[in-house]
Scaffold this motif. Structure first.
Motif, PDB file in Angstrom:
ATOM      1  N   LEU A 432      37.895   1.107   9.788  1.00 41.09           N
ATOM      2  CA  LEU A 432      37.292   1.839  11.166  1.00 41.09           C
ATOM      3  C   LEU A 432      37.277   3.408  11.030  1.00 41.09           C
ATOM      4  O   LEU A 432      36.552   3.878  11.248  1.00 41.09           O
ATOM      5  CB  LEU A 432      38.147   1.251  12.314  1.00 41.09           C
ATOM      6  CG  LEU A 432      37.402   1.434  13.703  1.00 41.09           C
ATOM      7  CD1 LEU A 432      36.007   0.832  13.794  1.00 41.09           C
ATOM      8  CD2 LEU A 432      38.199   1.121  14.661  1.00 41.09           C
ATOM      9  N   PHE A 433      38.454   3.741  10.463  1.00 39.56           N
ATOM     10  CA  PHE A 433      38.534   5.328  10.575  1.00 39.56           C
ATOM     11  C   PHE A 433      37.486   5.827   9.409  1.00 39.56           C
ATOM     12  O   PHE A 433      36.794   6.903   9.893  1.00 39.56           O
ATOM     13  CB  PHE A 433      40.021   5.625   9.844  1.00 39.56           C
ATOM     14  CG  PHE A 433      40.263   7.107   9.550  1.00 39.56           C
ATOM     15  CD1 PHE A 433      40.860   7.851  10.778  1.00 39.56           C
ATOM     16  CD2 PHE A 433      39.904   7.543   8.604  1.00 39.56           C
ATOM     17  CE1 PHE A 433      41.220   9.113  10.778  1.00 39.56           C
ATOM     18  CE2 PHE A 433      40.151   9.232   8.461  1.00 39.56           C
ATOM     19  CZ  PHE A 433      40.766   9.759   9.295  1.00 39.56           C
ATOM     20  N   PHE A 434      37.248   5.275   8.290  1.00 37.37           N
ATOM     21  CA  PHE A 434      36.236   6.072   7.245  1.00 37.37           C
ATOM     22  C   PHE A 434      34.971   5.383   7.670  1.00 37.37           C
ATOM     23  O   PHE A 434      34.110   6.385   7.260  1.00 37.37           O
ATOM     24  CB  PHE A 434      36.742   5.559   5.939  1.00 37.37           C
ATOM     25  CG  PHE A 434      37.970   6.290   5.436  1.00 37.37           C
ATOM     26  CD1 PHE A 434      38.137   7.624   5.083  1.00 37.37           C
ATOM     27  CD2 PHE A 434      39.336   5.419   5.133  1.00 37.37           C
ATOM     28  CE1 PHE A 434      39.175   8.143   4.892  1.00 37.37           C
ATOM     29  CE2 PHE A 434      40.522   5.834   4.636  1.00 37.37           C
ATOM     30  CZ  PHE A 434      40.525   7.352   4.334  1.00 37.37           C
ATOM     31  N   GLY A 435      34.837   4.359   8.281  1.00 37.08           N
ATOM     32  CA  GLY A 435      33.382   4.075   8.796  1.00 37.08           C
ATOM     33  C   GLY A 435      32.877   4.940  10.038  1.00 37.08           C
ATOM     34  O   GLY A 435      31.781   5.287   9.771  1.00 37.08           O
ATOM     35  N   VAL A 436      33.786   5.134  10.815  1.00 37.18           N
ATOM     36  CA  VAL A 436      33.644   6.430  11.974  1.00 37.18           C
ATOM     37  C   VAL A 436      33.298   7.651  11.277  1.00 37.18           C
ATOM     38  O   VAL A 436      32.511   8.445  11.668  1.00 37.18           O
ATOM     39  CB  VAL A 436      34.305   6.101  13.245  1.00 37.18           C
ATOM     40  CG1 VAL A 436      34.066   7.326  14.102  1.00 37.18           C
ATOM     41  CG2 VAL A 436      34.441   4.765  13.626  1.00 37.18           C
ATOM     42  N   LEU A 437      34.380   8.065  10.406  1.00 38.87           N
ATOM     43  CA  LEU A 437      34.109   9.292   9.951  1.00 38.87           C
ATOM     44  C   LEU A 437      32.868   9.753   9.081  1.00 38.87           C
ATOM     45  O   LEU A 437      32.356  10.693   9.302  1.00 38.87           O
ATOM     46  CB  LEU A 437      35.293   9.443   8.741  1.00 38.87           C
ATOM     47  CG  LEU A 437      35.429  10.926   8.048  1.00 38.87           C
ATOM     48  CD1 LEU A 437      35.682  11.939   8.743  1.00 38.87           C
ATOM     49  CD2 LEU A 437      36.607  10.733   6.933  1.00 38.87           C
ATOM     50  N   SER A 438      32.360   8.667   8.373  1.00 36.67           N
ATOM     51  CA  SER A 438      31.125   8.909   7.889  1.00 36.67           C
ATOM     52  C   SER A 438      29.864   9.151   8.694  1.00 36.67           C
ATOM     53  O   SER A 438      29.081   9.827   8.139  1.00 36.67           O
ATOM     54  CB  SER A 438      30.697   7.652   7.064  1.00 36.67           C
ATOM     55  OG  SER A 438      30.475   6.642   7.724  1.00 36.67           O
ATOM     56  N   THR A 439      30.026   8.970  10.179  1.00 29.85           N
ATOM     57  CA  THR A 439      28.979   9.227  10.853  1.00 29.85           C
ATOM     58  C   THR A 439      29.065  10.163  12.009  1.00 29.85           C
ATOM     59  O   THR A 439      28.130  11.008  12.549  1.00 29.85           O
ATOM     60  CB  THR A 439      28.559   7.930  11.639  1.00 29.85           C
ATOM     61  OG1 THR A 439      29.505   7.362  12.294  1.00 29.85           O
ATOM     62  CG2 THR A 439      27.992   6.868  10.541  1.00 29.85           C
TER      63      THR A 439
END
Length: 477
Positions: A432-439
């Motif tokens: 979830l962290f890296f998924g949100v970070l990318s956007t």
């Protein structure tokens, strides 16, 4: 032997018991510290060995994977063949594996050494808890588990700080080697001391089979369950999620085999009647949920502090220190009062941990920038105090009705649940962290990552409340 009946106190002198406990705490600290200390050493490993990203992922995840795979068979071996003997063998193996890791010349060498180190750590930890279960009873057991809970909290939280300090002193290129070499003098001294103070083993039945079919089914099932999770934790593409279906089939087959094996008059790897003990089944489940939230806190905060705010490894470790301090103090206190409050103390701890995490999330949402470490110090201290009132009291209550003869196996099952929880929580938080970070950037990412921790700790709190209510209903005339 019926695992629900408690065993009489051993004949060991009090002074000897506390010396053995000191040895157990040192061994537990070494193995649990190596779960978290390596995280801040990854940039140093990358520079020193020119290691690719996949190797760095396995340096971290491989240790956790092999650690979790051997816990249950290791507990059974200690119960049947002698905990002191297994303790010394596992400690020697851990020390040798640390030397191999520190002297690695290639990334593959380091990964293999970390896998071996994980196996040795997994062999050692059930002996630690089994010896504590064997030597301590009543209020003394609560105190012993309280001190062990402090070790769990401190080793997990102080790992980034200690790793950052070692690299700061030894230099970036070769500093990572001393993250492993630091185990050598401690390990050698602990082995020599253990040969003097560990109690003489009284093997229960050397002819008992280890239940190799059960070992194979459980090991394969756990491998299929943990492998996708550690792959996801490492951020690898093409995570083999289909293995989760295979894991369900294998673990269901393991349960069926254990039932059949016991009915044939044999001794199964895991006595499934342990799960009929309410305090044990609730406590093991609660530990799984709590460790899913507890472990993922450090992953997302360490990434946020270092990559998002530009903290050094040492600064990131210092920012997490309030949690370690709170956990250490409250664990020792919780061990002294758990015999009076039981699982209600765990409920209080979970509530404090939940409030501390929520406050951390709210304060980070104010965008404090480089002051984030100072701003979150107080709520992390509260969360750490709550954590200390969860881990050791829950350990004490969970194993309170378990016969010491089954202590290693019961502890192995419980710790396996904690390792599964850690893998699930870290995989969910990192995904979830890296998924949100990318956007959306680091501010949104840290909030999303902390929500995972809050969710798992909240679920653990609900389960603890259910257990307290069930216990009250059962106590009514």
């Amino acid at each position: 032997m019926d695992p629900t009946k408690s065993k009489a106190a051993t004949g060991e002198p009090p002074a000897t018991r506390w010396r053995v406990l000191a040895l157990c705490l040192i061994a537990g600290f070494m193995t649990l510290l190596d779960v978290s200390i390596v995280n801040v050493a990854l940039p140093s490993i990358q520079e020193g060995l020119d290691a690719p990203a996949v190797a760095l992922s396995w340096v971290v995840s491989g240790y956790a994977l092999t650690f979790g795979l051997v816990l249950v068979p290791a507990g059974r071996l200690g119960d049947d063949r002698g905990r002191s003997r297994m303790f010394l063998l596992a400690l020697a193996a851990f020390t040798v594996a640390s030397a191999l890791a520190g002297s690695a010349m290639t990334p593959l060498w380091l990964v293999v050494a970390r896998l071996l180190q994980g196996v040795a750590g997994g062999l050692l930890n059930p002996q630690v808890l089994g010896l504590m279960q064997q030597l301590f009873h009543g209020r003394e057991r609560g105190k012993a588990f309280g001190l062990f809970g402090a070790v769990v909290g401190v080793s997990t939280a102080i790992g980034p700080l200690l790793g950052g300090l070692i690299i700061e002193l030894a230099g970036v290129e070769n500093g990572w080697r001393w993250v492993f070499f630091v185990n050598l003098p401690i390990g050698v001294a602990a082995i020599l001391y253990g040969m003097r103070v560990l109690p003489r083993d009284r093997t229960r039945d050397a002819r008992r089979s280890l239940d190799l079919v059960g070992v194979l089914l459980l090991g394969s099932g756990l491998l299929c369950l943990l492998l996708p999770l550690v792959e996801q934790e490492g951020g690898g593409a093409g995570t083999p999620w289909y293995l989760l279906v295979v894991a369900v089939v294998l673990l269901a087959s393991f349960v069926a085999w254990e039932h059949w094996y016991r009915k044939r008059g044999n001794h199964p790897l895991v006595n499934l009647r342990l799960l009929r003990i309410r305090s044990y089944s609730f406590g093991a489940s609660l530990g799984l949920l709590y460790f899913a939230g507890f472990t993922s806190i450090f992953f997302v905060l360490a990434v946020y502090f270092q990559r998002g705010l530009g903290y050094s490894a040492l600064q990131a470790g210092l920012a997490l220190t309030p949690f370690a301090v709170g956990s250490a103090v409250s664990s020792a206190l919780g061990g002294r009062i758990v015999h009076r409050m039981g699982r209600r103390l765990v409920v209080i701890g979970l509530l404090a941990a939940l409030l501390g995490l929520l406050a951390t999330d709210v304060l980070l949402a104010t965008h404090p920038g480089s002051l984030a470490g100072a701003v979150t110090a107080a709520p992390l201290l509260v969360a750490g105090i709550g954590s200390g009132l969860v881990i050791s009291p829950n350990q004490t209550v969970t194993l309170s009705e378990i016969d010491a003869a089954h202590g290693g196996t019961a502890a192995g099952v419980q710790q396996t649940g904690q390792r599964i929880g850690s893998a699930v929580g870290t995989a969910a938080a990192s995904g979830l962290f890296f998924g949100v970070l990318s956007t959306s950037g680091f501010d949104a990412a840290i909030s999303s990552g902390l929500i995972v921790s809050v969710g798992f700790v909240g679920a653990a709190l609900m389960l603890a409340l259910v257990e307290v209510l069930v216990a009250r209903r059962a106590a009514r005339p």
